[in-house]
Design an enzyme around this catalytic site. Sequence first.
Site, PDB file in Angstrom:
ATOM      1  N   ASP A  53       0.837  -1.200   0.000  1.00 53.81           N
ATOM      2  CA  ASP A  53       0.000   0.000   0.000  1.00 53.81           C
ATOM      3  C   ASP A  53       0.877   1.257   0.000  1.00 53.81           C
ATOM      4  O   ASP A  53       0.370   2.374  -0.093  1.00 53.81           O
ATOM      5  CB  ASP A  53      -1.034  -0.011   1.139  1.00 53.81           C
ATOM      6  CG  ASP A  53      -0.421  -0.166   2.520  1.00 53.81           C
ATOM      7  OD1 ASP A  53       0.818  -0.243   2.623  1.00 53.81           O
ATOM      8  OD2 ASP A  53      -1.187  -0.194   3.507  1.00 53.81           O
ATOM      9  N   ASP A  92      -1.075  -6.062  -0.549  1.00 54.60           N
ATOM     10  CA  ASP A  92      -1.397  -5.472   0.756  1.00 54.60           C
ATOM     11  C   ASP A  92      -2.898  -5.226   0.831  1.00 54.60           C
ATOM     12  O   ASP A  92      -3.481  -4.659  -0.106  1.00 54.60           O
ATOM     13  CB  ASP A  92      -0.693  -4.111   0.887  1.00 54.60           C
ATOM     14  CG  ASP A  92       0.330  -4.088   2.003  1.00 54.60           C
ATOM     15  OD1 ASP A  92       0.264  -4.943   2.896  1.00 54.60           O
ATOM     16  OD2 ASP A  92       1.195  -3.200   1.954  1.00 54.60           O
ATOM     17  N   GLU A 191       8.827  -5.008  10.402  1.00 54.62           N
ATOM     18  CA  GLU A 191       9.330  -3.717   9.930  1.00 54.62           C
ATOM     19  C   GLU A 191       9.893  -2.900  11.090  1.00 54.62           C
ATOM     20  O   GLU A 191       9.230  -2.717  12.124  1.00 54.62           O
ATOM     21  CB  GLU A 191       8.186  -2.952   9.242  1.00 54.62           C
ATOM     22  CG  GLU A 191       8.627  -1.595   8.697  1.00 54.62           C
ATOM     23  CD  GLU A 191       7.647  -0.986   7.706  1.00 54.62           C
ATOM     24  OE1 GLU A 191       6.656  -1.638   7.327  1.00 54.62           O
ATOM     25  OE2 GLU A 191       7.897   0.172   7.301  1.00 54.62           O
TER      26      GLU A 191
HETATM   27  O1  KIV Z   1       3.584  -1.192   1.693  1.00 52.87           O
HETATM   28  C1  KIV Z   1       4.758  -1.602   1.732  1.00 52.87           C
HETATM   29  O2  KIV Z   1       5.588  -1.281   0.884  1.00 52.87           O
HETATM   30  C2  KIV Z   1       5.137  -2.472   2.838  1.00 52.87           C
HETATM   31  C3  KIV Z   1       6.575  -2.833   2.969  1.00 52.87           C
HETATM   32  C4  KIV Z   1       7.357  -1.676   3.431  1.00 52.87           C
HETATM   33  C5  KIV Z   1       6.776  -4.024   3.818  1.00 52.87           C
HETATM   34  O3  KIV Z   1       4.305  -2.872   3.607  1.00 52.87           O
END
Ligand code: KIV
Length: 273
Positions: A53, A92, A191
């Site tokens: 996301d 995501d 993270e």
């Molecule tokens: O949205 C994203 O790019 C993420 C990564 C940083 C793991 O969730």
Amino acid sequence: MSTNTIDKPKKVTTATVRKMKAEGRKIAMLTAYDYTTARLVDAGGVDMILVGDSATNVMAGNETTLPMTLEEMIYHCRCVVRGVERALVVADMPFGSYQVSAEQGVANAIRVIKESGVQAVKMEGGREICPTVGRITAAGIPVCGHLGLTPQSVNQFGGYGVRAKDEAEAARLLGDAHALEEAGCFALVLEKIPAALAAKVASELSIPVIGIGAGAGVDGQVLVVTDMLGMNDGFRPKFLRLYADLAPVITSAIGRYCDDVREGAFPGPSEQY
Ligand code: KIV
């Protein structure tokens, strides 16, 4: 047998990444949000592609990931899926698409899979999302968890600092990681947490643990592709390694193009009909 079958790389699956962890082979993961980049990322050999996301930061210029909609995510996923032959593609779940109830989460995860063709979804959160993880995996959809700095909670955290530095938050994160594994997650993203804690999580879990700003003691790494290619001028967190510095390369190429157009040097005789 057609040569197409012979030439096609073997698709990475959730079973592949589980096997990689069991064999101690590290997993390489990057984000992608569009067809052209996804093709390049896949050709570069990554095992997993995350349609994060973060698309709403990188592609739309939003400050947080909160505005991303399910429709926008499905659009980006479709673009990426068309460009990928080998990597496992994970979408995501946007903020607000799974937090209301397990029913909402499973219905939206089914939409993402059905309408985009990705192979798995990722969701932020700990034990509070386990019933939803259980329902989604029971529907046959692999789920990747995400703990530590979960950007959808930025307003609750009050910023993007390192998480789980104190004992209480670290213990909670470890418990959440176990709960997500038990609920059926096939992988977990950690993270921006201390490296020692991330290594402990990875050693205790049997599912692959992928880190971003979580040190080297995990089973794989993920970065935002535009960050590691140096396209995001000025964004240089400690955990980021630049594998290219494309921002100056691109702006200089565009500058030379502008000069050529303005001076009448482009197109030349061989560049016209
Ligand atoms: O949205 C994203 O790019 C993420 C990564 C940083 C793991 O969730």
